[in-house]
Design an enzyme around this catalytic site. Sequence first.
Site, PDB file in Angstrom:
ATOM      1  N   GLU A 132      42.582  24.095  40.290  1.00  0.00           N
ATOM      2  CA  GLU A 132      43.603  24.728  41.145  1.00  0.00           C
ATOM      3  C   GLU A 132      43.155  24.804  42.612  1.00  0.00           C
ATOM      4  O   GLU A 132      41.983  24.563  42.931  1.00  0.00           O
ATOM      5  CB  GLU A 132      43.893  26.139  40.625  1.00  0.00           C
ATOM      6  CG  GLU A 132      42.647  27.014  40.558  1.00  0.00           C
ATOM      7  CD  GLU A 132      42.942  28.484  40.770  1.00  0.00           C
ATOM      8  OE1 GLU A 132      43.608  28.819  41.776  1.00  0.00           O
ATOM      9  OE2 GLU A 132      42.474  29.299  39.965  1.00  0.00           O
ATOM     10  N   LYS A 177      40.021  38.519  35.429  1.00  0.00           N
ATOM     11  CA  LYS A 177      39.231  39.131  36.495  1.00  0.00           C
ATOM     12  C   LYS A 177      39.004  40.614  36.220  1.00  0.00           C
ATOM     13  O   LYS A 177      39.897  41.308  35.754  1.00  0.00           O
ATOM     14  CB  LYS A 177      39.921  38.930  37.837  1.00  0.00           C
ATOM     15  CG  LYS A 177      39.869  37.486  38.293  1.00  0.00           C
ATOM     16  CD  LYS A 177      40.202  37.406  39.747  1.00  0.00           C
ATOM     17  CE  LYS A 177      40.981  36.179  40.117  1.00  0.00           C
ATOM     18  NZ  LYS A 177      42.045  35.739  39.261  1.00  0.00           N
TER      19      LYS A 177
HETATM   20  N1  PSU Z   1      39.971  32.458  39.822  1.00  0.00           N
HETATM   21  C1  PSU Z   1      39.076  32.719  40.808  1.00  0.00           C
HETATM   22  N2  PSU Z   1      39.576  33.044  42.041  1.00  0.00           N
HETATM   23  C2  PSU Z   1      40.931  33.089  42.306  1.00  0.00           C
HETATM   24  C3  PSU Z   1      41.866  32.809  41.261  1.00  0.00           C
HETATM   25  C4  PSU Z   1      41.321  32.497  40.044  1.00  0.00           C
HETATM   26  O1  PSU Z   1      37.860  32.685  40.588  1.00  0.00           O
HETATM   27  O2  PSU Z   1      41.321  33.362  43.445  1.00  0.00           O
HETATM   28  C5  PSU Z   1      43.366  32.861  41.551  1.00  0.00           C
HETATM   29  C6  PSU Z   1      44.135  31.992  40.557  1.00  0.00           C
HETATM   30  O3  PSU Z   1      44.891  31.061  41.294  1.00  0.00           O
HETATM   31  C7  PSU Z   1      45.041  32.955  39.815  1.00  0.00           C
HETATM   32  C8  PSU Z   1      45.291  33.979  40.869  1.00  0.00           C
HETATM   33  O4  PSU Z   1      46.199  32.340  39.322  1.00  0.00           O
HETATM   34  O5  PSU Z   1      43.988  34.158  41.426  1.00  0.00           O
HETATM   35  C9  PSU Z   1      45.897  35.256  40.293  1.00  0.00           C
HETATM   36  O6  PSU Z   1      46.719  35.841  41.229  1.00  0.00           O
HETATM   37  P1  PSU Z   1      47.756  37.001  40.808  1.00  0.00           P
HETATM   38  O7  PSU Z   1      46.901  38.103  40.272  1.00  0.00           O
HETATM   39  O8  PSU Z   1      48.475  37.377  42.087  1.00  0.00           O
HETATM   40  O9  PSU Z   1      48.667  36.406  39.789  1.00  0.00           O
END
Ligand code: PSU
Length: 301
Positions: free
Chosen positions: A22, A156
């Site tokens: 990504e 996360k």
């Molecule tokens: N994994 C990481 N760093 C990131 C992400 C994933 O180590 O920044 C990103 C991914 O693109 C994931 C997003 O889809 O964070 C999640 O964002 P949200 O919580 O707004 O859906």
Amino acid sequence: MIYISEEIKKALKENKPVVALESTIISHGMPYPKNVETALKVEEVIKEQGAVAATIGIIDGVAVIGMSKEQIEQFGQKQGIVKTSRRDLPIVYADKLWGATTVSATMILAHQAGIEVFVTGGIGGVHKGATKTMDISADLIELSKTNVSVVCAGAKAILDLPLTLEYLETMGVPVLGYKTDELPCFYSKSSGLKVDYRVDSPSQIAKIIHEKRINNLSGGILITNPIPDEYSIDHKIIDKIIEEALQEMEEKNIKGKECTPFLLKRITELSGGKSLEANIALVLNNARLGANIAKELTKLK
Ligand code: PSU
Ligand code: MN
């Protein structure tokens, strides 16, 4: 609206293992220049394992599957790139914008290109306080319907992990633990929460993905891979930092898609760079596993 690089086209045609990556992690997840260094290193690791890396992002409204080094460099530096999830895709296309794809949008594009394995750091999930805010990442819904399996280091740690697991269960997404019974939680290798199933080899994982496909069970599989021991941060330390960052986020009234980038940045600052180091280490570790799963999958076709 989708451009597949010659290298990726050829690899897919010849049934070579391809791993999707990504671009939100580059533009919104890490600071420059570590973001670019990491993105290129991740591609290298995948190559070393004998697979082909396809970094995905949107340039001037065109989805690029297999970005060049120069394009990755641009994603790492350019300001104003739109963090693009499923809901943002039509706008980014119509207005010919640059879009950094999150897990959800990357899954969609990987699937359209015919790529089945995708490596990231940590997926989005159910946020703390979601019972009030309804902040639930679109990543989870995507996993329930798009046929791409995602290798990550768990959800996360800034999230409500028990609720994230409940949500994945409701949506029918299998959560596998690679060489572990516990759900890894990004910066730390253990969360005290159980995964649905433990798996111990890339071939075992490939078989599960294969069965899901041939039985027409739409949606992805979440493969959770614990951060290597030497980089795992102690819960007591990281939880306190996360609490502080969450508090600040509330005070600053940060909402919606800004939350995750704000938290990752703030946690990096508060941990003196330790969390960023951990983030880099876990992504590289996931790349290794993802490449080997993709390799095993090609044998089943
Ligand atoms: N994994 C990481 N760093 C990131 C992400 C994933 O180590 O920044 C990103 C991914 O693109 C994931 C997003 O889809 O964070 C999640 O964002 P949200 O919580 O707004 O859906
Ligand atoms: Mn959100």
